[in-house]
Design an enzyme around this catalytic site. Structure first.
Site, mmCIF file in Angstrom:
data_model
loop_
_atom_site.group_PDB
_atom_site.id
_atom_site.type_symbol
_atom_site.label_atom_id
_atom_site.label_comp_id
_atom_site.label_asym_id
_atom_site.label_seq_id
_atom_site.Cartn_x
_atom_site.Cartn_y
_atom_site.Cartn_z
ATOM 1 N N THR A 157 0.898 -1.167 0.000
ATOM 2 C CA THR A 157 0.000 0.000 0.000
ATOM 3 C C THR A 157 0.928 1.205 0.000
ATOM 4 O OG1 THR A 157 -0.104 0.209 2.401
ATOM 5 C CG2 THR A 157 -1.744 -1.220 1.387
ATOM 6 N N HIS A 158 0.539 2.273 -0.655
ATOM 7 C CA HIS A 158 1.404 3.458 -0.807
ATOM 8 C C HIS A 158 2.755 3.089 -1.408
ATOM 9 C CE1 HIS A 158 -1.387 5.455 2.054
ATOM 10 N NE2 HIS A 158 -1.356 4.273 2.661
ATOM 11 N N SER A 189 18.962 -0.907 -25.483
ATOM 12 C CA SER A 189 19.156 0.524 -25.685
ATOM 13 C C SER A 189 20.168 0.731 -26.794
ATOM 14 C CB SER A 189 19.664 1.151 -24.379
ATOM 15 O OG SER A 189 20.409 2.314 -24.647
ATOM 16 N N LYS A 230 21.270 -2.351 -20.893
ATOM 17 C CA LYS A 230 19.835 -2.183 -20.679
ATOM 18 C C LYS A 230 18.970 -3.273 -21.293
ATOM 19 C CE LYS A 230 18.198 1.838 -19.991
ATOM 20 N NZ LYS A 230 17.250 2.259 -19.000
ATOM 21 N N GLU A 263 5.451 -0.731 -21.172
ATOM 22 C CA GLU A 263 5.358 0.736 -21.181
ATOM 23 C C GLU A 263 4.411 1.234 -22.272
ATOM 24 O OE1 GLU A 263 9.562 2.512 -19.824
ATOM 25 O OE2 GLU A 263 9.712 1.036 -21.417
ATOM 26 N N TYR A 296 -30.234 13.124 -36.392
ATOM 27 C CA TYR A 296 -28.898 12.950 -36.945
ATOM 28 C C TYR A 296 -28.256 14.302 -37.251
ATOM 29 C CZ TYR A 296 -24.987 11.788 -39.924
ATOM 30 O OH TYR A 296 -23.729 11.696 -40.444
HETATM 31 N N1 ARG Z 1 -21.152 9.042 -43.398
HETATM 32 C C1 ARG Z 1 -22.242 9.365 -42.528
HETATM 33 C C2 ARG Z 1 -21.856 9.083 -41.079
HETATM 34 O O1 ARG Z 1 -20.902 8.411 -40.873
HETATM 35 C C3 ARG Z 1 -23.431 8.550 -42.880
HETATM 36 C C4 ARG Z 1 -24.725 9.196 -42.571
HETATM 37 C C5 ARG Z 1 -24.883 10.407 -43.382
HETATM 38 N N2 ARG Z 1 -26.203 10.923 -43.317
HETATM 39 C C6 ARG Z 1 -26.501 12.130 -43.804
HETATM 40 N N3 ARG Z 1 -27.704 12.530 -43.720
HETATM 41 N N4 ARG Z 1 -25.558 12.906 -44.288
HETATM 42 O O2 ARG Z 1 -22.456 9.547 -40.153
#
Ligand code: ARG
Length: 460
Positions: A155-156, A277, A283, A290, A317
């Site tokens: 711990t720590h 290295s 090394k 990492e 959308y």
């Molecule tokens: N290439 C667009 C996307 O990845 C697809 C949908 C596009 N729709 C539109 N109404 N422009 O989101």
């Protein structure tokens, strides 16, 4: 190249906008989901009498041919067609003519891209869960070999109490087990079929959404067309699951980096998983560990990018959402490649159990056991703690471990000490005594490993 929306426009897209707007360079990765989704859609349109059976069949055959050609490297996508959806549609129409123009009936790219992305995430979850179970098996196999390999728990970053390497490794087993379960529950929410939502307000065509969902193996239908086209929660959740799993890998890697240093010498990396290295001949660097640690940051970046992307978007959308894919793919690729190399690194790792046990002794990790010994003989814990603290100070001055003091020295601190103190201080007894559920006693850890094997068999 004539755009699909050219009816409304009197002018071509500016050249700079064409490539700025295009997503084909990265969403080409969705070609299979896009084609399978379109095949299911076209079949349904045919069955519902929205297009003729002949048209439906021509579309299905055309799309199947395109899929084969893409997979054998015969197709080059065009930026003028903007994205994977319009590229495939253009190819289809080029190949089968008029019928190809009917594929997009009762569909929008908005529900189409939501479908493709959900299908992608579902597949990605399956792949990652199988990689994670592979890693988990490796963790169990390694833990099983080290039920009695004693090491200091920290711990720590200060040696705290003795545990076993098996117990330590099983802590990571639990983390990855939660990752598996988290991915599984993300998949459940992803498993809703959005097609039929159209651009946002569904469609007046008599489509059969359930048939499409069944054909594509979806468990349910999205319940609201507006949500369905504007929701990317599933992608954000998926990237979160990736980021959290990366965090677990990163913590493991951080320990391996420390443990492989000469200061610890608890592990030795296989030469296949370490680098030298260019300047310092002595090394042997734990680059793989990492890099996994380093790559964790980019998955956090992807998660934050997606959250920020979505935070101010009004329904439904918005083109902003096109920016989701590169983050999604990158988080998936990063985790997948890290799981792959990490599992190999773990498999080839050599544990130096002698160094671990020596450290557990020399670092007073059994001091709590000394205090508990007194406590069990009637000394209130607070006083036992104080007294043991003084004994430790004495040991540090004398350059001795607790078990190296004589009984006389112990009696000098308290008459309650008897010769069984040495038994109480033996590291083996220290770990065997921690015999409760969740504790490091080898019998408990063995049970944990057995139960875990059953669990893994159940998720496979
Ligand atoms: N290439 C667009 C996307 O990845 C697809 C949908 C596009 N729709 C539109 N109404 N422009 O989101």
């Amino acid at each position: 190249m004539k755009k699909l929306w050219s009816g409304r426009f009197g002018k071509e897209l500016d050249e700079s906008v064409e490539s700025f707007n295009a997503s084909i360079s990265f969403d080409c990765r969705l070609y299979k989901q896009d084609i399978l989704g379109s095949i299911a859609h076209a079949k349904m349109l045919g069955v519902q009498g929205i297009i003729t059976p002949e048209e439906s069949q021509a579309i299905v055959e055309g799309l199947s041919g395109i899929l084969l050609d893409i997979e054998s490297g015969k197709v080059t996508f065009s930026e003028a067609c903007e994205d994977i959806h319009m590229n495939i549609e253009a190819l289809l129409t080029e190949r089968i003519g008029e019928a190809g123009k009917k594929l997009h009936t009762a569909r929008s790219r908005n529900d189409q891209v939501a479908l493709d992305t959900r299908m992608y995430v579902k597949g990605a979850v399956d792949c990652l869960i199988s990689q994670l179970t592979g890693l988990e098996e490796q963790v169990l196999d390694t833990a099983e070999k080290h039920l009695y390999s004693i090491m200091p728990g920290y711990t720590h970053m200060q040696a705290a109490q003795p545990v076993t390497l098996a117990h330590h490794l099983m802590a990571y087993f639990e983390m990855f087990k939660r990752d598996i379960s988290r991915f599984g529950s993300c998949k459940k929410r992803t498993d809703e079929m959005p097609l039929g939502s159209g651009a946002l307000a569904a469609t007046t065509f008599p489509i059969d959404r359930a048939a499409v969902a069944k054909e594509l193996g979806f468990a349910a239908l999205t319940a609201n067309s507006m949500d369905a086209v504007s929701d990317r929660d599933f992608a954000i959740e998926f990237v979160f699951c990736c980021a959290l799993c990366m965090m677990h890998l990163s913590r493991f890697c951080e320990e391996l980096v420390l443990w492989s240093s000469a200061e610890f010498s608890f592990v030795e990396m296989d030469e296949g998983y370490a680098t030298g290295s260019s300047m310092m001949p002595q090394k042997k660097n734990p680059d793989v560990a990492e890099l996994v640690r380093g790559k964790t940051g980019r998955t956090y970046g992807a998660l934050i990018a997606l959250l920020a992307l979505m935070k101010s978007l009004p329904l439904c959308y918005n083109k902003d959402m096109q920016e989701d894919k590169e983050q999604l793919f990158d988080a998936h690729d990063t985790l997948s490649s890290c799981l792959h190399v990490f599992t190999g690194m773990l498999l080839t790792l050599k544990f130096n159990v002698n160094a671990m046990e020596k450290k557990a002794l020399s670092s007073f990790s059994n001091a709590t056991d000394c205090a508990d010994y007194l406590c069990k003989r009637g000394v209130p814990f607070r006083d036992a703690h104080e007294l043991t603290g003084r004994i430790v100070r004495h040991c540090i001055k004398a350059g001795k471990a607790l078990a190296e003091l004589s009984l006389e020295e112990y009696k000098g601190f308290s008459p309650r000490f008897d010769k069984d103190i040495f038994k109480a201080l033996s590291l083996k007894n220290c770990i065997e005594g921690r015999d409760i559920p969740g504790g490091p006693a080898p019998s408990r850890v063995r049970e944990h490993i057995q139960a875990s094997r059953k669990y893994l068999a159940s998720v496979k």
